[in-house]
Structures are given as structure tokens and as C-alpha cells.
Design a protein around this motif. Structure first.
Motif, short mmCIF file in Angstrom:
data_model
loop_
_atom_site.label_atom_id
_atom_site.label_comp_id
_atom_site.label_asym_id
_atom_site.label_seq_id
_atom_site.Cartn_x
_atom_site.Cartn_y
_atom_site.Cartn_z
N PRO A 261 0.83 -1.20 0.00
CA PRO A 261 0.00 0.00 0.00
C PRO A 261 0.87 1.25 0.00
O PRO A 261 2.05 1.22 0.35
CB PRO A 261 -0.80 -0.12 1.30
N ALA A 262 0.28 2.37 -0.38
CA ALA A 262 1.00 3.64 -0.42
C ALA A 262 0.04 4.78 -0.15
O ALA A 262 -1.15 4.71 -0.48
CB ALA A 262 1.67 3.83 -1.78
N THR A 263 0.55 5.83 0.47
CA THR A 263 -0.21 7.07 0.58
C THR A 263 0.19 7.97 -0.57
O THR A 263 1.28 7.84 -1.13
CB THR A 263 0.05 7.77 1.92
N CYS A 264 -0.69 8.91 -0.92
CA CYS A 264 -0.40 9.76 -2.08
C CYS A 264 -1.28 11.01 -2.01
O CYS A 264 -2.42 10.95 -1.55
CB CYS A 264 -0.68 8.99 -3.37
N VAL A 265 -0.73 12.13 -2.43
CA VAL A 265 -1.50 13.36 -2.56
C VAL A 265 -1.27 13.93 -3.96
O VAL A 265 -0.14 13.94 -4.45
CB VAL A 265 -1.12 14.39 -1.47
N LEU A 266 -2.35 14.32 -4.61
CA LEU A 266 -2.30 14.90 -5.95
C LEU A 266 -2.78 16.34 -5.90
O LEU A 266 -3.75 16.65 -5.20
CB LEU A 266 -3.18 14.12 -6.93
N VAL A 267 -2.11 17.20 -6.65
CA VAL A 267 -2.54 18.59 -6.78
C VAL A 267 -2.47 18.99 -8.25
O VAL A 267 -1.39 18.94 -8.85
CB VAL A 267 -1.66 19.55 -5.95
N ARG A 268 -3.61 19.35 -8.82
CA ARG A 268 -3.64 19.85 -10.19
C ARG A 268 -3.62 21.37 -10.14
O ARG A 268 -4.55 21.99 -9.64
CB ARG A 268 -4.88 19.35 -10.92
N VAL A 269 -2.55 21.95 -10.66
CA VAL A 269 -2.37 23.40 -10.61
C VAL A 269 -2.72 23.99 -11.97
O VAL A 269 -2.20 23.55 -13.00
CB VAL A 269 -0.92 23.76 -10.22
N PRO A 271 -2.35 27.47 -13.53
CA PRO A 271 -1.82 28.83 -13.36
C PRO A 271 -2.67 29.89 -14.03
O PRO A 271 -2.78 31.02 -13.53
CB PRO A 271 -0.43 28.73 -14.01
N ALA A 272 -3.27 29.61 -15.18
CA ALA A 272 -4.03 30.61 -15.90
C ALA A 272 -5.24 31.09 -15.08
O ALA A 272 -5.60 32.27 -15.12
CB ALA A 272 -4.50 30.06 -17.25
N ARG A 273 -5.83 30.19 -14.34
CA ARG A 273 -7.01 30.53 -13.53
C ARG A 273 -6.67 30.79 -12.07
O ARG A 273 -7.53 31.20 -11.29
CB ARG A 273 -8.05 29.41 -13.62
N GLY A 274 -5.42 30.49 -11.67
CA GLY A 274 -5.03 30.67 -10.28
C GLY A 274 -5.75 29.71 -9.35
O GLY A 274 -6.16 30.09 -8.25
N LYS A 275 -5.90 28.46 -9.80
CA LYS A 275 -6.64 27.47 -9.03
C LYS A 275 -5.78 26.23 -8.79
O LYS A 275 -4.91 25.88 -9.60
CB LYS A 275 -7.92 27.05 -9.77
N ALA A 276 -6.07 25.54 -7.70
CA ALA A 276 -5.44 24.25 -7.40
C ALA A 276 -6.52 23.29 -6.91
O ALA A 276 -7.37 23.66 -6.10
CB ALA A 276 -4.35 24.40 -6.35
N ALA A 277 -6.49 22.05 -7.41
CA ALA A 277 -7.45 21.01 -7.02
C ALA A 277 -6.68 19.89 -6.34
O ALA A 277 -5.71 19.36 -6.89
CB ALA A 277 -8.20 20.49 -8.24
N PHE A 278 -7.12 19.48 -5.13
CA PHE A 278 -6.40 18.53 -4.29
C PHE A 278 -7.21 17.25 -4.11
O PHE A 278 -8.44 17.27 -4.05
CB PHE A 278 -6.16 19.12 -2.90
N ALA A 279 -6.48 16.13 -3.97
CA ALA A 279 -7.08 14.86 -3.57
C ALA A 279 -6.03 14.06 -2.82
O ALA A 279 -4.85 14.06 -3.21
CB ALA A 279 -7.59 14.07 -4.77
N SER A 280 -6.44 13.38 -1.74
CA SER A 280 -5.49 12.68 -0.88
C SER A 280 -5.90 11.24 -0.66
O SER A 280 -7.07 10.94 -0.41
CB SER A 280 -5.37 13.39 0.47
N ALA A 281 -4.90 10.35 -0.72
CA ALA A 281 -5.09 8.94 -0.38
C ALA A 281 -4.25 8.63 0.85
O ALA A 281 -3.11 8.17 0.76
CB ALA A 281 -4.69 8.04 -1.55
#
Length: 399
Positions: A261-269, A271-281
Motif C-alpha cells: 500500500p502507499a499514501t499519495c497526494v495529488l494537486v492539479r495546478v 496557473p491561468a485561472r489561479g486554481k489548485a485542485a487537491f485529492a489525498s489517499a
């Protein structure tokens, strides 16, 4: 024999083992002892003329370890004879202040490999056969532990080199994102773990930032880390939202019962919109540091670790400006033995970093302030900031 077993080979460090051997013999059989090792790779060599020995440990009366006795390079010296013949050699080597001086040289021979030689010296009576037998046993015991130490070091080096090679070339983010990364293996001789980071270019100038931690340590964890990294690249190329990337990755890993098993965090950045989307395992929350050096944790729902097949990952969004630096990290950066993880995370968020620091300077400051160089677990850190794009002004009228 029982005392030797308890006193020699208490660690997987070869220098410590040599020190323990020398100290064990002093006060029991001799007044001074020294241990010389052959270079690694020469364990099976027969050195009839001038072995390249390196002194790594001494104990007792240093003045009895005369340079001529300890370093003699001729074929008749005690050290060379013991290496060549494979058994203890004793001799009367002169006198110290009128008192007879006796020496014994014992090869460090274990499991068919020759690691070096032990030299024991004392004044007065010559070494007996019982003395030689006791020294031979202690030397063979030390040699076995030296073999264990070198195999441990070789395995650690293999895993570490693999991990560094895999982490040396993360995917390049889009040019509109500044990035800095750092990987530190665990201190104290523990095997490296499965910490990893990755970046994946997406459409429309967006970049997916990834940081994960495979459970366990050693070569298997490093290999599993590479498998996770490869699968994530494949799934992320479909440009799914981060939480759906985790769902697919979790399902794929769950089908392989041998994968850790593994833990993981993803962040989609974006820049054009100044937004970040996060998801965590199952991973620790990222942090965001403002331009003034103050930090805060990103609070987001935490799903189960990858490989369980349970799923249940959620998406969280927030604004991210060119003044903000995003910090992703594994638990080795903040966790301390006996301390609640909330306290550890609060320490990170409470850091006051130099205002205006770029991603590299900020990352280095965090690693230094939290003492990550001495962490008990591996440390992987990724810092990212949207690159500021200067405003374009229309050209003036032609002259």
C-alpha cells in the motif's frame, strides 16, 4: 565465548564491530589491540607481498603498537603471515623498557572471506594456545559480522541508488510553474523507503503534482515506488480530475496482491485561472506559504491509502496565486517519535520563513528548520509556485 557473542557485532557498522573486537580482547588477553582491514573486494585475495591494510580500530596501550610491528610489509611480518596462513601467529617481538613483548596476529576470516587482521600485544608471558584459540574465535565472530555489515551496506546502496535514479528526473512541469524538490534517505542506517514525487503535464498549461510514500523500507519498497510512479503517469495522461486518478490507481494496485500500500497526494495546478485542485489517499495535508513567509495547512478530506480497493476519494479546490508557494511532503519531514502528528503539522505551519523566498530557498529553509537531515524516516519534499508573468503593455504610437 558467551561474552564475545554479547560484546561483538552489536550493530551493522563495520568500524564499530572492529572497535568492539579490539576492546573485547584488551583486558582479557592483551594490553593493546589493533584491527586492520583489507579494501572491500579483496576478501578472497591472497596477498603474499604487501597487503593494503587500513587501520580502523585500536584499544589499550597505544605505545605497544609500534609502527614497525603494526605496519610491517615484508612477507615475514606477523600480519602478512596470519593473512597468508589463515590462522593465529604468535611471536616474541622484542622488549618494551626491558620487559619482554609478545604479539599475536589473527586473520579476520569468516564464511570463506578474508576481511583483515587482528593484532594483539602484551608484555610478559607469551600467548598460550588457549589464548590463540580464544582470539581466533573472537576474530571469526567479528568477521561474520563484518560480512553482515558489508551486505547490509551493499543492499542499502543499491536501494538508495535506485531511488535517487528514479527521483532524479521527475517529469517537467509547464514553464508557468517553478518547482524545487528534495529527497533525503533516513538516517541511522535504516534502509531507504518508497518516498517519491512526480509532475505530469496536462492540457491547457496545467500540471499535476504528485507526492507519495510506499509503506515499508528497502529495495522492495523502492521497486514498488517505481511501479506506482509508472501507473500514475499512465492514468494521469487521461487528464482525469485528481480524485478520479486516485480511484483508478487504487483499483489497479488492488488487483496486484504483492504490491505494498502507499499514501499519495495529488494537486492539479491551473496557473491561468489561479486554481489548485487537491485529492489525498491517506497522505498528510500540503501546506501553502504566502509571500510574507507565513504558512497554513490545506484542509482536505483524506481517503484510504492506495491498494486497498476501497476508493472514496474527494476533490477539494482553493485559489493559488503567484505569491503562494505550495509545499508537498512525506511524513519523515514532520513526524517525531512520541509526538502527536497534529503537533508535528502545527510546527510546520507555524514556521516564519524569509519573505519573498523562492521555491528552492523556501524548501531548504523548511528542511533545515525542521532538522530533516536527521529524520528517522525518509523525507521527500516538493515546492511549487505559479511563475509570475509580467503584464504586457501595448506599444505606443509610431514616431
Amino acid at each position: 565465548m558467551e561474552q564475545a557473542v554479547e560484546s561483538i557485532g552489536t550493530t551493522l557498522d563495520e568500524r564499530t564491530t572492529c572497535v568492539e573486537l579490539a576492546r573485547f580482547l584488551c583486558g582479557r588477553l592483551c594490553e593493546a589491540a589493533a584491527v586492520d582491514l583489507l579494501p572491500e573486494g579483496d576478501e578472497t585475495a591472497r596477498r603474499a607481498a604487501g597487503p593494503e591494510l587500513k587501520r580502523v580500530a585500536t584499544a589499550g596501550r597505544a605505545e605497544l603498537l609500534a609502527p614497525g610491528l603494526a605496519r610491517a610489509g615484508d612477507a615475514g611480518s606477523l600480519l602478512v603471515r596470519a593473512l597468508d596462513e589463515g590462522h593465529p601467529i604468535t611471536d616474541a617481538v622484542g622488549a618494551s623498557d626491558g620487559v619482554p613483548l609478545s604479539a599475536m596476529s589473527v586473520p579476520l576470516l569468516g564464511q570463506g572471506r578474508l576481511y583483515g587482521v587482528l593484532l594483539a600485544v602484551r608484555t610478559g608471558a607469551p600467548f598460550s594456545d588457549d589464548d590463540a584459540a580464544a582470539a581466533h574465535y573472537a576474530a571469526r565472530l567479528a568477521a561474520v559480522h563484518l560480512g553482515h555489515a558489508r551486505r547490509h551496506t551493499a543492499t542499502h546502496s543499491t536501494a538508495l541508488n535506485l531511488q535517487r535514479a528514479l527521483l532524479a528526473e521527475p517529469g517537467r512541469p509547464h514553464p508557468n510553474l517553478d518547482l524545487a524538490t528534495c529527497y533525503l534517505p533516513a538516517g541511522g542506517g535504516a534502509l531507504v523507503g518508497g518516498d517519491w514525487f512526480e509532475t505530469v503535464r496536462l492540457h491547457y498549461g496545467r500540471t499535476l503534482l504528485v507526492l507519495g510514500d510506499v509503506m515499508g523500507h528497502g529495495l522492495d519498497a523502492a521497486v514498488d515506488m517505481n511501479a506506482y510512479r509508472s501507473m500514475l503517469r499512465y492514468v494521469a495522461s487521461t487528464d482525469l480530475p485528481p480524485h478520479r486518478v486516485l480511484r483508478q490507481l487504487d483499483a489497479a494496485v488492488a488487483e496486484d496482491a504483492g504490491r505494498r500500500p502507499a499514501t499519495c497526494v495529488l494537486v492539479r495546478v491551473d496557473p491561468a485561472r489561479g486554481k489548485a485542485a487537491f485529492a489525498s489517499a491517506g497522505h498528510l495535508p500540503p501546506a501553502v506559504f504566502a509571500m510574507d513567509g507565513t504558512g497554513e495547512l490545506v484542509h482536505l478530506p483524506v481517503g484510504p491509502p492506495l491498494g486497498t480497493g476501497v476508493g472514496g476519494y474527494e476533490l477539494t479546490g482553493r485559489d493559488l496565486t503567484p505569491s503562494d508557494t505550495l509545499l508537498l511532503f512525506t511524513d519523515g519531514l514532520v513526524e517525531r517519535r512520541g509526538e502527536d502528528i497534529d503537533v508535528s503539522l502545527a510546527r510546520l505551519a507555524a514556521l516564519r520563513l524569509p519573505p519573498g523566498a523562492g521555491p528552492r530557498e523556501l524548501l531548504d529553509q523548511v528542511v533545515d528548520r525542521l532538522g530533516a537531515d536527521g529524520a528517522e524516516d525518509d523525507v521527500a519534499v516538493l515546492a511549487a509556485r505559479i511563475r509570475h508573468r509580467p503584464e504586457r503593455h501595448p506599444a505606443g504610437p509610431a514616431a
